[in-house]
Design a protein around this motif. Sequence first.
Motif, PDB file in Angstrom:
ATOM      1  N   GLY A   1     -32.220 -17.732 -34.889  1.00 13.52           N
ATOM      2  CA  GLY A   1     -33.301 -18.126 -33.940  1.00 13.52           C
ATOM      3  C   GLY A   1     -32.789 -19.269 -33.412  1.00 13.52           C
ATOM      4  O   GLY A   1     -31.263 -20.234 -33.512  1.00 13.52           O
TER       5      GLY A   1
ATOM      6  N   GLY B   1     -31.920 -20.070 -41.396  1.00 14.89           N
ATOM      7  CA  GLY B   1     -33.624 -19.901 -42.074  1.00 14.89           C
ATOM      8  C   GLY B   1     -34.331 -20.968 -41.726  1.00 14.89           C
ATOM      9  O   GLY B   1     -34.331 -21.754 -40.416  1.00 14.89           O
ATOM     10  N   GLU B   2     -34.801 -21.518 -42.232  1.00 15.66           N
ATOM     11  CA  GLU B   2     -36.093 -22.530 -41.693  1.00 15.66           C
ATOM     12  C   GLU B   2     -35.505 -24.316 -41.541  1.00 15.66           C
ATOM     13  O   GLU B   2     -35.699 -25.165 -41.164  1.00 15.66           O
ATOM     14  CB  GLU B   2     -37.421 -22.904 -42.803  1.00 15.66           C
TER      15      GLU B   2
ATOM     16  N   MET C   1     -34.060 -24.021 -38.184  1.00 10.29           N
ATOM     17  CA  MET C   1     -34.679 -24.026 -37.507  1.00 10.29           C
ATOM     18  C   MET C   1     -35.217 -25.819 -37.196  1.00 10.29           C
ATOM     19  O   MET C   1     -35.387 -26.149 -36.537  1.00 10.29           O
ATOM     20  CB  MET C   1     -36.319 -22.973 -37.515  1.00 10.29           C
TER      21      MET C   1
ATOM     22  N   ARG D   1     -39.062 -21.270 -28.009  1.00 14.65           N
ATOM     23  CA  ARG D   1     -38.297 -21.111 -28.888  1.00 14.65           C
ATOM     24  C   ARG D   1     -38.743 -20.002 -30.481  1.00 14.65           C
ATOM     25  O   ARG D   1     -39.357 -19.199 -29.687  1.00 14.65           O
ATOM     26  CB  ARG D   1     -39.280 -21.778 -30.733  1.00 14.65           C
ATOM     27  N   TYR D   2     -37.601 -19.096 -30.240  1.00 14.72           N
ATOM     28  CA  TYR D   2     -37.107 -17.836 -30.555  1.00 14.72           C
ATOM     29  C   TYR D   2     -36.896 -18.119 -31.984  1.00 14.72           C
ATOM     30  O   TYR D   2     -35.898 -18.870 -32.358  1.00 14.72           O
ATOM     31  CB  TYR D   2     -36.118 -17.275 -29.618  1.00 14.72           C
ATOM     32  N   GLU D   3     -37.727 -17.175 -33.186  1.00 14.63           N
ATOM     33  CA  GLU D   3     -37.659 -18.021 -34.371  1.00 14.63           C
ATOM     34  C   GLU D   3     -36.776 -16.598 -34.753  1.00 14.63           C
ATOM     35  O   GLU D   3     -36.198 -16.088 -33.871  1.00 14.63           O
ATOM     36  CB  GLU D   3     -39.111 -16.641 -35.358  1.00 14.63           C
ATOM     37  N   PRO D   4     -35.287 -17.065 -36.059  1.00 16.24           N
ATOM     38  CA  PRO D   4     -34.427 -15.806 -36.565  1.00 16.24           C
ATOM     39  C   PRO D   4     -35.374 -14.301 -36.230  1.00 16.24           C
ATOM     40  O   PRO D   4     -36.610 -14.284 -37.076  1.00 16.24           O
ATOM     41  CB  PRO D   4     -34.777 -16.764 -38.170  1.00 16.24           C
ATOM     42  N   ALA D   5     -34.465 -13.608 -36.455  1.00 19.79           N
ATOM     43  CA  ALA D   5     -34.511 -12.043 -36.186  1.00 19.79           C
ATOM     44  C   ALA D   5     -33.220 -11.994 -36.827  1.00 19.79           C
ATOM     45  O   ALA D   5     -32.469 -10.749 -36.074  1.00 19.79           O
ATOM     46  CB  ALA D   5     -35.133 -11.802 -35.372  1.00 19.79           C
TER      47      ALA D   5
ATOM     48  N   GLU E   1     -35.294 -28.787 -34.772  1.00 23.37           N
ATOM     49  CA  GLU E   1     -36.291 -28.936 -33.597  1.00 23.37           C
ATOM     50  C   GLU E   1     -35.594 -30.602 -33.940  1.00 23.37           C
ATOM     51  O   GLU E   1     -36.420 -30.934 -32.811  1.00 23.37           O
ATOM     52  CB  GLU E   1     -37.225 -28.717 -34.485  1.00 23.37           C
TER      53      GLU E   1
END
Length: 153
Positions: free
Chosen positions: A138, A104-105, A108, A128-132, A112
């Motif tokens: 991510g 999660g965050e 990420m 950037r590819y967000e978590p899915a 970063e």
Amino acid sequence: MSRHIQVTFDAHDPRALSSFWRDVLGYVHPGPPGVDLPEDADPLAAWDDFLAQVGVPEEQRNTRSAIEDPHGHGPRLFFQQVPEDKVAKNRVHLDVRAAPGLQGEERMAALEVECDRLVALGATRVRRYEPAPPMSAGFIVMTDPEGNEFCLD
């Protein structure tokens, strides 16, 4: 039986590109054959001395370079000078595991922080590819100083 591998990069500047990847991965430049380096010695300076002693012309001393995992676990990376430019997306790329076990965050945010460090070393951030979940946790796509794509994963 499993095999050990070496990953080879084509490069315009093998020394600079190997130094970038050394800093990304926490690897080291090995010393020249038969040379025992003190712990605080610069292996690249030792290579310069070695190559001069064995008669390699100065203009040929940056035609190859290598880095190794200091603990002996990861693959050796070899960098060879080539005259041509990279003209297309690389067909193989490295995934740099910069946030193992995080999700999660928190994951990420760790990616970063590592992205910022690598940009300061000469990398370029691409996207950037967000978590899915459940298929992707991510990641951040980047390129090294010579345009080779890799991911912070």
